[in-house]
Design a protein around this motif. Structure first.
Motif, mmCIF file in Angstrom:
data_model
loop_
_atom_site.group_PDB
_atom_site.id
_atom_site.type_symbol
_atom_site.label_atom_id
_atom_site.label_comp_id
_atom_site.label_asym_id
_atom_site.label_seq_id
_atom_site.Cartn_x
_atom_site.Cartn_y
_atom_site.Cartn_z
ATOM 1 N N THR A 5 -92.176 -3.059 37.793
ATOM 2 C CA THR A 5 -93.160 -4.098 38.074
ATOM 3 C C THR A 5 -93.098 -5.206 37.037
ATOM 4 N N GLN A 6 -92.994 -4.845 35.771
ATOM 5 C CA GLN A 6 -92.910 -5.844 34.714
ATOM 6 C C GLN A 6 -91.674 -6.712 34.875
ATOM 7 N N TRP A 7 -90.551 -6.086 35.226
ATOM 8 C CA TRP A 7 -89.297 -6.831 35.430
ATOM 9 C C TRP A 7 -89.459 -7.840 36.558
ATOM 10 N N ILE A 8 -90.105 -7.427 37.649
ATOM 11 C CA ILE A 8 -90.303 -8.319 38.791
ATOM 12 C C ILE A 8 -91.228 -9.467 38.429
ATOM 13 N N LEU A 9 -92.339 -9.161 37.741
ATOM 14 C CA LEU A 9 -93.294 -10.207 37.393
ATOM 15 C C LEU A 9 -92.682 -11.262 36.482
ATOM 16 N N GLU A 10 -91.785 -10.841 35.601
ATOM 17 C CA GLU A 10 -91.130 -11.794 34.703
ATOM 18 C C GLU A 10 -90.164 -12.708 35.442
ATOM 19 N N ARG A 11 -89.803 -12.351 36.669
ATOM 20 C CA ARG A 11 -88.855 -13.138 37.457
ATOM 21 C C ARG A 11 -89.425 -13.467 38.833
ATOM 22 N N LYS A 12 -90.736 -13.516 38.936
ATOM 23 C CA LYS A 12 -91.362 -13.633 40.251
ATOM 24 C C LYS A 12 -91.009 -14.932 40.970
ATOM 25 N N GLU A 13 -90.635 -15.970 40.215
ATOM 26 C CA GLU A 13 -90.268 -17.220 40.864
ATOM 27 C C GLU A 13 -89.008 -17.076 41.702
ATOM 28 N N ASN A 14 -88.255 -16.011 41.480
ATOM 29 C CA ASN A 14 -87.037 -15.782 42.251
ATOM 30 C C ASN A 14 -87.291 -14.969 43.519
ATOM 31 N N PHE A 15 -88.524 -14.550 43.732
ATOM 32 C CA PHE A 15 -88.834 -13.726 44.896
ATOM 33 C C PHE A 15 -89.536 -14.574 45.945
ATOM 34 N N GLY A 16 -88.911 -14.668 47.114
ATOM 35 C CA GLY A 16 -89.435 -15.530 48.164
ATOM 36 C C GLY A 16 -90.622 -14.969 48.896
ATOM 37 N N ALA A 17 -90.679 -13.644 49.063
ATOM 38 C CA ALA A 17 -91.753 -13.084 49.878
ATOM 39 C C ALA A 17 -91.827 -11.575 49.702
ATOM 40 N N PHE A 18 -93.026 -11.061 49.913
ATOM 41 C CA PHE A 18 -93.253 -9.625 50.070
ATOM 42 C C PHE A 18 -93.772 -9.445 51.494
#
Length: 204
Positions: free
Chosen positions: A50-63
């Protein structure tokens, strides 16, 4: 692909198609202390993810939670890579050949839907006859053509449409079918931990 899609990816979550897990009554069930230890270990791993994803959340288009949201992640939110059900991926490819659906080299998550019959059914012979009918390759091909879902019946793709057959043979190579990971049964202590981190990822 649209220009806005070039640097984004989709991460998705799947809340459906989970196998049912039974409760064992044998005395060999893992003690509570052991379950608590496993829960804490999984919580640590999920926390790191979760921490890894949050630090790069701008790269995630959608859940997403369903097929419509999954399709929109690619067609509207600008995602260029993501995990999705096979039906969603194959239908996107039919509408736009720029979208490709393929099995990752690490393997594919697999589950098998099944038949069920009530113990007090009045016509068990007819139920069994229907099951046998659905398990014929010819019926499997017809099922896939009309629903978009893959049939687990061997040889069903040979009786599907040319378009479906082409897609099936491109995606589900012998190598891909030999590298399947069965979806594990959920445990009572895992689902709450997983849901907790899903909420953090989607709402933070």
């Amino acid at each position: 692909m649209p220009p806005r899609a070039k640097r984004r990816s989709a991460r998705i979550r799947d809340h459906g198609h989970r196998p049912l897990s039974g409760r064992h009554r044998r005395s060999s069930v893992q003690p509570y202390a052991g379950c608590l230890q496993i829960r804490r270990g999984r919580a640590r791993r999920l926390g790191a993810i979760t921490q890894w994803i949050l630090e790069r959340k701008e790269n995630f288009g959608a859940f997403w939670n369903n097929a419509t949201e999954a399709s929109s992640a690619f067609t509207e939110a600008g995602a260029i890579i993501g995990q999705t059900w096979d039906t969603t991926g194959l239908l996107l490819n039919r509408d736009n050949p720029d979208f490709l659906y393929r099995a990752p080299e690490e393997g594919i998550i697999t589950w098998l839907d099944s038949f069920g019959m009530l113990k007090q059914s009045e016509n068990p012979e007819q139920a069994v006859a229907f099951m046998n009918f659905m398990l014929k390759p010819e019926t499997g091909g017809m099922f896939s053509n009309n629903t978009g879902y893959n049939s687990a019946v061997a040889g069903a793709a040979e009786f599907a449409s040319d378009e479906y057959k082409k897609q099936f043979n491109e995606v589900y190579t012998a190598e891909a079918l030999g590298n399947m990971w069965w979806w594990q049964a959920d445990t009572p202590f895992f689902a709450p931990v997983c849901n907790e981190f899903v909420e953090i990822m989607t709402n933070t």
